[in-house]
Every structure is written in structure tokens, then in C-alpha cells.
Write a protein that holds these residues in place. Sequence first.
Motif, short mmCIF file in Angstrom:
data_model
loop_
_atom_site.label_atom_id
_atom_site.label_comp_id
_atom_site.label_asym_id
_atom_site.label_seq_id
_atom_site.Cartn_x
_atom_site.Cartn_y
_atom_site.Cartn_z
N MET A 1 40.33 12.05 34.50
CA MET A 1 40.26 12.57 35.85
C MET A 1 39.22 11.79 36.65
N ARG A 2 39.59 11.38 37.81
CA ARG A 2 38.66 10.62 38.66
C ARG A 2 37.73 11.56 39.40
N LYS A 3 36.55 11.05 39.68
CA LYS A 3 35.62 11.81 40.50
C LYS A 3 36.13 11.83 41.94
N ALA A 4 35.97 12.95 42.60
CA ALA A 4 36.45 13.11 43.98
C ALA A 4 35.76 12.15 44.94
N THR A 5 34.56 11.71 44.58
CA THR A 5 33.80 10.83 45.48
C THR A 5 33.95 9.36 45.13
N SER A 6 34.74 9.03 44.11
CA SER A 6 34.87 7.62 43.71
C SER A 6 35.61 6.83 44.77
N THR A 7 35.34 5.55 44.81
CA THR A 7 36.02 4.66 45.75
C THR A 7 37.52 4.69 45.51
N ASN A 8 37.92 4.70 44.24
CA ASN A 8 39.33 4.72 43.89
C ASN A 8 40.02 5.96 44.48
N THR A 9 39.39 7.12 44.33
CA THR A 9 39.95 8.36 44.86
C THR A 9 40.00 8.32 46.38
N GLN A 10 38.95 7.83 47.00
CA GLN A 10 38.92 7.75 48.46
C GLN A 10 40.00 6.81 48.99
N ASN A 11 40.19 5.68 48.32
CA ASN A 11 41.25 4.75 48.73
C ASN A 11 42.63 5.39 48.58
N ALA A 12 42.87 6.08 47.46
CA ALA A 12 44.16 6.74 47.24
C ALA A 12 44.41 7.79 48.32
N LYS A 13 43.40 8.56 48.67
CA LYS A 13 43.55 9.56 49.73
C LYS A 13 43.94 8.92 51.05
N GLN A 14 43.26 7.85 51.38
CA GLN A 14 43.52 7.18 52.65
C GLN A 14 44.93 6.57 52.67
N LEU A 15 45.33 5.94 51.58
CA LEU A 15 46.65 5.30 51.53
C LEU A 15 47.79 6.31 51.60
#
Length: 132
Positions: A1-15
Amino acid sequence: MRKATSTNTQNAKQLTANCPILSTFHLLGGRWKIALIWNIAQDINRFSLLRNQLPGLSQKMLGQQLKELEQDGFIGKTIFAEVPPRTEYYLAELGQSLLPLLAQVYDWGLAHNLTQRVQERYEAEAASQSAR
């Protein structure tokens, strides 16, 4: 599970925020979800049957993927009050609506020989690793 604040999660949210295509791939991504949906559609709908049909799939991953597909509304399950207990999975309306698209993707992949392309990529990767 990825951290909600990780760059990867933030990028996925934006995309995925404004793109239905990327949102669809996000929900159905991974190695097993499409195979599970396809098998459930073919009445391979019990945990043990799915596990036997997809031999590289671990019990833990199978449970996780089925749970995610259920949470996302692609499948449902019926638990029978029997001894031993029996659970059968079925395609929910959302999963059913995906089948014509999967059939088109199947035909497209066949027409463009993608199975062979993928095998060639694996062989090239293996050759590259053994050359090191």
C-alpha cells in the motif's frame, strides 16, 4: 500500500482526476484483475477454481484482487451457508458491461499479434539479464 502523501500517489491522483481512460486502467491495473473478470464470466467462479486456472496467482494475491474487484463494483459474491462454506463470485453490472470491451481488446490484440510481441519482450529481457 502506498502512502497517501507519496509522490507516486499524488501523481496517480492527478492523472486519474479528469481522465476516464486512466481511471479505468487504474482500477483494472495489475496482472490478475482482467484474467479474474474473464474467468468469472466463464463460470470459473469459486476461489479454488480461480486459483487452479491461474497457477501463478498466490492465495493471498487472489484474495486481495477479488476483494478490490468487489469493492470497486466489478464483481459480487454469494456466500452459501453450507459445511464447508462455499463462496461463488459473479460479475456485477459493472463487470458485465466490461465484457464487450474485453472482447474487442482480445480481437485487437490478436489482430496485432500482441501475444507474440510480449513473449519476444520477455525473451529479450531474459537475454539481456543473462548477458550481464
